[in-house]
Scaffold this motif. Structure first.
Motif, PDB file in Angstrom:
ATOM      1  N   LEU A  49      50.654  15.080   0.939  1.00 29.16           N
ATOM      2  CA  LEU A  49      50.565  14.081   2.009  1.00 29.16           C
ATOM      3  C   LEU A  49      49.910  12.797   1.516  1.00 29.16           C
ATOM      4  O   LEU A  49      50.342  11.691   1.880  1.00 29.16           O
ATOM      5  CB  LEU A  49      49.799  14.636   3.208  1.00 29.16           C
ATOM      6  N   ILE A  50      48.877  12.916   0.691  1.00 26.41           N
ATOM      7  CA  ILE A  50      48.216  11.727   0.158  1.00 26.41           C
ATOM      8  C   ILE A  50      49.202  10.917  -0.675  1.00 26.41           C
ATOM      9  O   ILE A  50      49.319   9.696  -0.518  1.00 26.41           O
ATOM     10  CB  ILE A  50      46.970  12.119  -0.662  1.00 26.41           C
ATOM     11  N   LEU A  51      49.924  11.597  -1.546  1.00 23.77           N
ATOM     12  CA  LEU A  51      50.921  10.906  -2.366  1.00 23.77           C
ATOM     13  C   LEU A  51      52.041  10.328  -1.507  1.00 23.77           C
ATOM     14  O   LEU A  51      52.518   9.213  -1.742  1.00 23.77           O
ATOM     15  CB  LEU A  51      51.490  11.859  -3.413  1.00 23.77           C
ATOM     16  N   SER A  52      52.460  11.071  -0.517  1.00 26.00           N
ATOM     17  CA  SER A  52      53.533  10.618   0.355  1.00 26.00           C
ATOM     18  C   SER A  52      53.127   9.371   1.137  1.00 26.00           C
ATOM     19  O   SER A  52      53.916   8.432   1.275  1.00 26.00           O
ATOM     20  CB  SER A  52      53.915  11.746   1.312  1.00 26.00           C
ATOM     21  N   VAL A  53      51.898   9.355   1.645  1.00 24.59           N
ATOM     22  CA  VAL A  53      51.413   8.183   2.380  1.00 24.59           C
ATOM     23  C   VAL A  53      51.384   6.969   1.460  1.00 24.59           C
ATOM     24  O   VAL A  53      51.793   5.870   1.854  1.00 24.59           O
ATOM     25  CB  VAL A  53      50.023   8.464   3.003  1.00 24.59           C
ATOM     26  N   HIS A  54      50.939   7.161   0.234  1.00 27.39           N
ATOM     27  CA  HIS A  54      50.922   6.051  -0.716  1.00 27.39           C
ATOM     28  C   HIS A  54      52.329   5.491  -0.931  1.00 27.39           C
ATOM     29  O   HIS A  54      52.536   4.271  -0.859  1.00 27.39           O
ATOM     30  CB  HIS A  54      50.335   6.491  -2.054  1.00 27.39           C
ATOM     31  N   PHE A  55      53.294   6.369  -1.198  1.00 31.12           N
ATOM     32  CA  PHE A  55      54.650   5.890  -1.470  1.00 31.12           C
ATOM     33  C   PHE A  55      55.329   5.328  -0.229  1.00 31.12           C
ATOM     34  O   PHE A  55      56.157   4.415  -0.333  1.00 31.12           O
ATOM     35  CB  PHE A  55      55.489   6.989  -2.116  1.00 31.12           C
ATOM     36  N   MET A  56      54.994   5.839   0.940  1.00 33.54           N
ATOM     37  CA  MET A  56      55.563   5.268   2.166  1.00 33.54           C
ATOM     38  C   MET A  56      55.017   3.863   2.426  1.00 33.54           C
ATOM     39  O   MET A  56      55.767   2.961   2.816  1.00 33.54           O
ATOM     40  CB  MET A  56      55.285   6.179   3.360  1.00 33.54           C
ATOM     41  N   ILE A  57      53.721   3.677   2.189  1.00 33.47           N
ATOM     42  CA  ILE A  57      53.130   2.345   2.337  1.00 33.47           C
ATOM     43  C   ILE A  57      53.783   1.377   1.355  1.00 33.47           C
ATOM     44  O   ILE A  57      54.138   0.250   1.707  1.00 33.47           O
ATOM     45  CB  ILE A  57      51.601   2.403   2.138  1.00 33.47           C
TER      46      ILE A  57
END
Length: 129
Positions: A49-57
């Protein structure tokens, strides 16, 4: 083989719930314990989730705010440490880290859901206007 591996990693970062499901199924088969399997899957999917939030931002606003995510993680760790010490009066580092990691799961799950809504809204508004 490296293309397959990078595709799998990209899929799990894009859709972290698949990573949760995969880890849960594997842990459930190995340990035969439902609660432990859920906890291990949640712990693993927090990282996704942390990585996903970064890439979504980065995808939505075309900028990397990884420094802000790290700052949030550090701030959350400090605040949770102070809260834990205030309530328990002594620090058990294992329980402290588990609680901190699971709180981050809730924060980043919320951020993931909000960013999905923002991303969908942005794409629709770009198509319409």
């Amino acid at each position: 083989m490296s293309v397959f591996l990078s595709s799998m990693i990209a899929t799990f970062i894009t859709i972290p719930f698949l990573g949760y499901l995969l880890v849960f199924i594997i842990c459930k088969q190995v340990t035969k314990k439902h609660k432990k399997s859920v906890h291990l899957a949640l712990d693993f999917s927090t990282l996704l989730l942390i990585l996903s939030v970064h890439f979504m931002i980065a995808s939505i606003w075309n900028r990397s705010y990884i420094w802000l995510i790290f700052l949030f993680l550090i701030s959350t760790a400090i605040l949770y440490l102070l809260y834990y010490w205030r309530v328990k009066q002594e620090i058990d580092y294992g329980k402290l880290f588990k609680g901190y990691w699971r709180i981050n799961f809730l924060f980043f799950l919320t951020a993931y859901c909000v960013l999905i809504a923002i991303g969908i809204f942005n794409r629709i508004s770009h198509l319409m206007f």
